[in-house]
Scaffold this active site. Structure first.
Site, PDB file in Angstrom:
ATOM      1  CG  HIS A  15      -1.914  -1.267   1.436  1.00 11.46           C
ATOM      2  ND1 HIS A  15      -2.662  -1.809   0.499  1.00 11.46           N
ATOM      3  CD2 HIS A  15      -1.604  -2.240   2.272  1.00 11.46           C
ATOM      4  CE1 HIS A  15      -3.115  -2.752   0.884  1.00 11.46           C
ATOM      5  NE2 HIS A  15      -2.386  -3.043   2.054  1.00 11.46           N
ATOM      6  CD  GLU A  42      -2.762  -3.747   5.762  1.00 12.27           C
ATOM      7  OE1 GLU A  42      -3.922  -3.470   5.306  1.00 12.27           O
ATOM      8  OE2 GLU A  42      -2.316  -4.911   4.986  1.00 12.27           O
ATOM      9  CG  HIS A  51       1.284  -7.048   3.049  1.00 14.05           C
ATOM     10  ND1 HIS A  51       1.543  -5.727   2.777  1.00 14.05           N
ATOM     11  CD2 HIS A  51      -0.177  -7.118   3.180  1.00 14.05           C
ATOM     12  CE1 HIS A  51       0.266  -5.025   2.330  1.00 14.05           C
ATOM     13  NE2 HIS A  51      -0.613  -5.705   2.470  1.00 14.05           N
ATOM     14  NE  ARG A  77      -5.105  -7.811  -6.736  1.00 10.68           N
ATOM     15  CZ  ARG A  77      -6.023  -7.160  -7.237  1.00 10.68           C
ATOM     16  NH1 ARG A  77      -5.929  -6.694  -8.545  1.00 10.68           N
ATOM     17  NH2 ARG A  77      -6.980  -6.508  -6.367  1.00 10.68           N
TER      18      ARG A  77
END
Length: 327
Positions: free
Chosen positions: A105, A122, A180, A200
């Site tokens: 991200h 996150e 990740h 992605r």
């Protein structure tokens, strides 16, 4: 300014995913018959997916209405001054029957410039994991854009990425830029900034039911990736019964682990913030002003900033909560 004098529960927003499974129904009692629900958005202010109150006098109101009406009484003065009428966190439960794509991200500045969005820092708390289930987090050793692209082209990214076998209670902090992926067989709680921006980079060459490959974001990702490695990616922490112990703290959120056995009186007067409780095991009851609200494994509760003192009771032995707020 009027206050919200109740605990707020919201109707989960269930998301079908190509990699989703059935654990959100079988383990967390989510109301669905689908066999590929990957995410339950528990608390969301993402455009098009605004959470709606499911209990009490405010049932049917959405999060945007609450923020517009109650402002700092709902989220805290400091939070309101910083974020205005935008709820800053997105709270989820995630079930990966198959591995998610390898992704990352962008940070705040890049996300704002490219997408007019927050970045997406996150964290994960593993609630259940099948035998040998794993998470991909970061690089094994420091890498470079050139090395990364070579392995991406050769479909050998796993040769340079860190893979950890996980079990219940494992915690991972995922700052922006860290590559990740959640592996197959993992059920977890995710706490993140309010953003749905994902780059992605590899999706295991799988196709959807129509034979289509999902979009990849190879070029966008290149200058968003953090190519530095860490010696350890999981978070070490200690927990103590009937005490909230910090497991992650960053500018975007702080998360405590809060094991409850019996009854605990809570005083959040030191917090100028809303407080979110995610029940990750067991069953609890929150009590305030002769009103009781249950919270079972797989459920989430928002405590308004103006509601400072209440009690929590674990109804059948030890229960575990994640306590989330903004410092």
């Amino acid at each position: 300014m009027s206050k919200v004098n109740q605990f707020l529960k919201f109707t989960p927003i269930l998301k079908e995913k190509i990699w989703g499974g059935e654990k959100l129904r079988t383990h967390l009692n989510k109301a669905t018959n689908s066999s590929n629900i990957g995410e339950s958005w528990e608390l969301s202010d993402v455009e098009g997916d605004t959470s709606i109150v499911a209990n009490g006098n405010l049932k049917g109101k959405d999060l945007k209405e609450l923020l517009s009406t109650y402002k700092s009484s709902l989220v805290g003065e400091k939070v309101y001054n910083q974020f205005g009428e935008k709820f800053p966190l997105l709270i989820k439960f995630i079930d990966a029957k198959e591995a998610l794509s390898i992704q990352l991200h962008p940070h705040d500045d890049l996300a704002q410039k490219r997408h007019n969005s927050f970045g997406k820092t996150e964290m994960w708390y593993v609630m259940q994991a099948d035998e040998n289930a794993n998470l991909i987090v970061g690089f094994k050793k420091d890498s470079t854009q050139k090395e990364y692209l070579k392995h991406l082209e050769n479909k050998s990214l796993l040769d340079i990425l860190n893979v950890d076998v996980v079990s219940k209670g494992d915690v991972y902090f995922i700052p922006t830029g860290r590559v990740h992926a959640i592996g197959a067989g993992v059920l977890l709680a995710e706490i993140q900034q309010t953003s749905d921006i994902t780059y992605r980079v590899y999706d295991w060459d799988r196709q959807d039911s129509a034979g289509n490959y999902r979009e990849l974001h190879t070029d966008l990702a290149l200058d968003a990736i953090d190519y530095k490695a860490k010696e350890q990616y999981n978070t070490n922490y200690e927990s103590e019964e009937n005490k909230a112990s910090e497991i992650v703290s960053c500018p975007y959120f702080t998360t405590n682990i809060f094991p409850i056995n019996g009854t605990v009186n809570v005083n959040n007067s030191s917090k100028d913030s809303f407080v979110i409780y995610m029940c990750v095991s067991g069953k609890t009851v929150f009590n305030y002003n002769k009103i009781s609200t249950s919270l079972e494994a797989g459920e989430t509760l928002l405590v308004p900033a103006g509601l400072k003192e209440f009690s929590i009771n674990s109804t059948n032995g030890l229960s575990e909560l994640l306590e989330v707020y903004i410092k």
